[in-house]
Structure formats: C-alpha cells, structure tokens
Scaffold this motif. Structure first.
Motif, PDB file in Angstrom:
ATOM      1  N   UNK A 147      41.614  32.325  27.158  1.00  0.00           N
ATOM      2  CA  UNK A 147      41.243  33.661  26.692  1.00  0.00           C
ATOM      3  C   UNK A 147      40.817  34.561  27.844  1.00  0.00           C
ATOM      4  N   UNK A 148      40.766  33.995  29.039  1.00  0.00           N
ATOM      5  CA  UNK A 148      40.440  34.757  30.249  1.00  0.00           C
ATOM      6  C   UNK A 148      41.591  34.561  31.230  1.00  0.00           C
ATOM      7  N   UNK A 149      42.048  35.650  31.830  1.00  0.00           N
ATOM      8  CA  UNK A 149      43.195  35.583  32.731  1.00  0.00           C
ATOM      9  C   UNK A 149      42.877  36.285  34.048  1.00  0.00           C
ATOM     10  N   UNK A 150      43.442  35.739  35.126  1.00  0.00           N
ATOM     11  CA  UNK A 150      43.340  36.367  36.444  1.00  0.00           C
ATOM     12  C   UNK A 150      44.753  36.613  36.952  1.00  0.00           C
ATOM     13  N   UNK A 151      45.047  37.842  37.296  1.00  0.00           N
ATOM     14  CA  UNK A 151      46.357  38.210  37.824  1.00  0.00           C
ATOM     15  C   UNK A 151      46.495  37.635  39.237  1.00  0.00           C
ATOM     16  N   UNK A 152      47.418  36.699  39.427  1.00  0.00           N
ATOM     17  CA  UNK A 152      47.595  36.082  40.748  1.00  0.00           C
ATOM     18  C   UNK A 152      48.945  36.433  41.364  1.00  0.00           C
ATOM     19  N   UNK A 153      49.585  37.467  40.867  1.00  0.00           N
ATOM     20  CA  UNK A 153      50.920  37.799  41.361  1.00  0.00           C
ATOM     21  C   UNK A 153      50.927  38.021  42.875  1.00  0.00           C
ATOM     22  N   UNK A 154      49.907  38.696  43.385  1.00  0.00           N
ATOM     23  CA  UNK A 154      49.868  39.021  44.815  1.00  0.00           C
ATOM     24  C   UNK A 154      49.587  37.800  45.687  1.00  0.00           C
ATOM     25  N   UNK A 155      49.075  36.719  45.079  1.00  0.00           N
ATOM     26  CA  UNK A 155      48.697  35.540  45.878  1.00  0.00           C
ATOM     27  C   UNK A 155      49.422  34.273  45.427  1.00  0.00           C
ATOM     28  N   UNK A 156      50.431  34.414  44.573  1.00  0.00           N
ATOM     29  CA  UNK A 156      51.117  33.222  44.070  1.00  0.00           C
ATOM     30  C   UNK A 156      51.715  32.398  45.203  1.00  0.00           C
ATOM     31  N   UNK A 157      52.333  33.050  46.175  1.00  0.00           N
ATOM     32  CA  UNK A 157      52.936  32.300  47.277  1.00  0.00           C
ATOM     33  C   UNK A 157      51.876  31.618  48.135  1.00  0.00           C
ATOM     34  N   UNK A 158      50.703  32.218  48.231  1.00  0.00           N
ATOM     35  CA  UNK A 158      49.605  31.582  48.966  1.00  0.00           C
ATOM     36  C   UNK A 158      49.103  30.354  48.210  1.00  0.00           C
ATOM     37  N   UNK A 197      50.816  40.315  32.439  1.00  0.00           N
ATOM     38  CA  UNK A 197      51.137  40.578  33.838  1.00  0.00           C
ATOM     39  C   UNK A 197      52.259  39.621  34.225  1.00  0.00           C
ATOM     40  N   UNK A 198      52.712  39.689  35.474  1.00  0.00           N
ATOM     41  CA  UNK A 198      53.840  38.851  35.883  1.00  0.00           C
ATOM     42  C   UNK A 198      53.429  37.398  36.091  1.00  0.00           C
ATOM     43  N   UNK A 199      52.326  37.172  36.800  1.00  0.00           N
ATOM     44  CA  UNK A 199      51.848  35.818  37.088  1.00  0.00           C
ATOM     45  C   UNK A 199      50.333  35.772  36.955  1.00  0.00           C
ATOM     46  N   UNK A 200      49.836  34.738  36.296  1.00  0.00           N
ATOM     47  CA  UNK A 200      48.390  34.650  36.076  1.00  0.00           C
ATOM     48  C   UNK A 200      47.942  33.197  36.030  1.00  0.00           C
ATOM     49  N   UNK A 201      46.646  33.011  36.206  1.00  0.00           N
ATOM     50  CA  UNK A 201      45.977  31.761  35.866  1.00  0.00           C
ATOM     51  C   UNK A 201      45.128  32.032  34.636  1.00  0.00           C
ATOM     52  N   UNK A 202      45.113  31.060  33.726  1.00  0.00           N
ATOM     53  CA  UNK A 202      44.342  31.209  32.503  1.00  0.00           C
ATOM     54  C   UNK A 202      43.154  30.267  32.494  1.00  0.00           C
ATOM     55  N   UNK A 203      42.082  30.702  31.843  1.00  0.00           N
ATOM     56  CA  UNK A 203      40.855  29.914  31.784  1.00  0.00           C
ATOM     57  C   UNK A 203      40.259  29.953  30.385  1.00  0.00           C
ATOM     58  N   UNK A 204      39.576  28.872  30.055  1.00  0.00           N
ATOM     59  CA  UNK A 204      38.773  28.813  28.828  1.00  0.00           C
ATOM     60  C   UNK A 204      37.312  28.820  29.258  1.00  0.00           C
ATOM     61  N   UNK A 205      36.536  29.795  28.826  1.00  0.00           N
ATOM     62  CA  UNK A 205      35.141  29.845  29.267  1.00  0.00           C
ATOM     63  C   UNK A 205      34.241  28.916  28.458  1.00  0.00           C
TER      64      UNK A 205
END
Length: 214
Positions: A147-158, A197-205
């Motif tokens: 239910x919580x997402x962080x946009x990681x598109x800019x750092x996916x390759x990292x 968004x294009x790429x994200x990591x998802x989290x459950x709080x």
C-alpha cells in the motif's frame, strides 16, 4: 524521533542473507542515500548455503558500497537456521539502539524461506518502539499487497548494479531462463503499474507516521 538539524534521516534495513536487502528495498535505499541520508544494514547470516561464507560476505560488502551504506551489522547466525529466540531479538534491539533509525525495512512475514519469516517476526518485537517499520518483498514472498510505493525509475539500474555485486547468486533462481535481475526488473514494472509509475518498490507498513506540521 527526529532527523538532525540538517533533516538527515537514519535508515536501517535488515535481511536474513546477503542480497535480500538489495532485492527488497535497494532502490529506496539508494534514493535515501542520494538525498543525503544515512544508510545502515543488518545481515543476519552469511548465506553460506548459497556459496562460500567468505564469498557471500565480500559480495555483500561490495553491494553495500552501491547503497552508500555506512556499516553492515553481521548477525553471525548459520544460513537456513535463523531461530525465533530471545537472543535474536536482543541482537536486533542493540542495533536499533545504536543506529536510532527513523525508518526500518525488513522481510515480510509470509515467506516460503524460514529465515525470512523468523527475521520478520523477531523484528516486529525488536522494533516495537520504532515509529516507521516497513515490510519489503523478495522472490520467495507470498500474499504481499503493498500500500506504500517508492518510485525507483531513476535508480533502477543502480539497484540492478547492487544486485550484480552478488555474482554467485545472480543465476540461482530455480526458474529456468530467469536471473535475479530479470525477476527484480519484472517486479519493479509490476509494482510501478500498481503505483501508477514506470518502476517502483512496494511496501506493507507495520507502522507509518505521516508528519503534518510540527
């Protein structure tokens, strides 16, 4: 708990094995580090069932550089034998007291690997006084509905580069024709779609505080 005067946060990520943290929340940690925040890792086993103990630890140390982590706290437990016990809870508590993290990231409790399950359950107890505790997913996680997402598109390759530091594990997925990099890219795309968004990591709080004003 507040950030220091510069707004700098302390982030603690826990994983049962080398590469768990990078797979589950590596992109988020990289974004925190680039924002000037402090990153700490706690890895409870050396993952020696997957390769030699020294190999896995060196790979984790290399990956930690990609995450800009200041320190790795090693738990010293044998791979596949992480127990639910008072000593494990106390070890986590000691690290939490030392780091005083504003955010903690750890495995989700519904997982087919016993080490992941046991670390998740133990962390719930050890972090009972920490305001922000987030569960991340990995390839063996089940029934995960973020239910919580962080946009990681800019750092996916990292994030991918950090995973590739674990050279001994990249092809050990037990899925023919798929590497861990393939799986992580697919997961990032899927969670990105869910988060719009294009790429994200998802989290459950477990707990997530939203600060409004003072």
């Amino acid at each position: 708990m507040r950030a220091n005067d510069s707004g700098q946060l302390r982030i603690l990520a826990l994983g049962a094995h080398p590469d768990d943290i990078e797979a589950g929340c590596g992109g988020t940690l990289i974004k925190y580090a680039r924002g000037g925040h402090r990153i700490f890792l706690m890895v409870l086993t050396a993952g020696e069932q997957g390769a030699g103990r020294g190999v896995r630890m060196r790979e984790q140390e290399q990956a930690a550089k990609s995450l800009k982590a200041e320190k790795i706290f090693w738990g010293g437990y044998p791979d596949t034998k992480l127990p639910i016990e008072q000593r494990l809870i106390q070890k986590i508590e000691r690290v939490v007291r030392e780091v005083e993290p504003h955010f903690i990231f750890v495995h989700f409790h519904d997982d087919t690997h016993q080490d992941h399950r046991h670390l998740a359950v133990s962390t719930v107890t050890a972090t009972r006084y920490t305001k922000n505790v987030m569960f991340y997913e990995g390839p063996t996680t089940q029934n995960f509905s973020p239910t919580v997402f962080v946009n990681i598109d800019a750092v996916l390759e990292d994030k991918v580069d950090a995973l590739r530091a674990h050279q001994s594990q990249v092809k050990k997925t037990n899925i023919e024709g798929l590497t861990i990099v393939d799986i992580i890219r697919a997961s990032a795309h899927f969670r990105g779609i869910q988060g719009r968004v294009k790429n994200a990591e998802g989290f459950v709080p477990l707990r997530l505080f939203i600060n409004i004003g003072q």
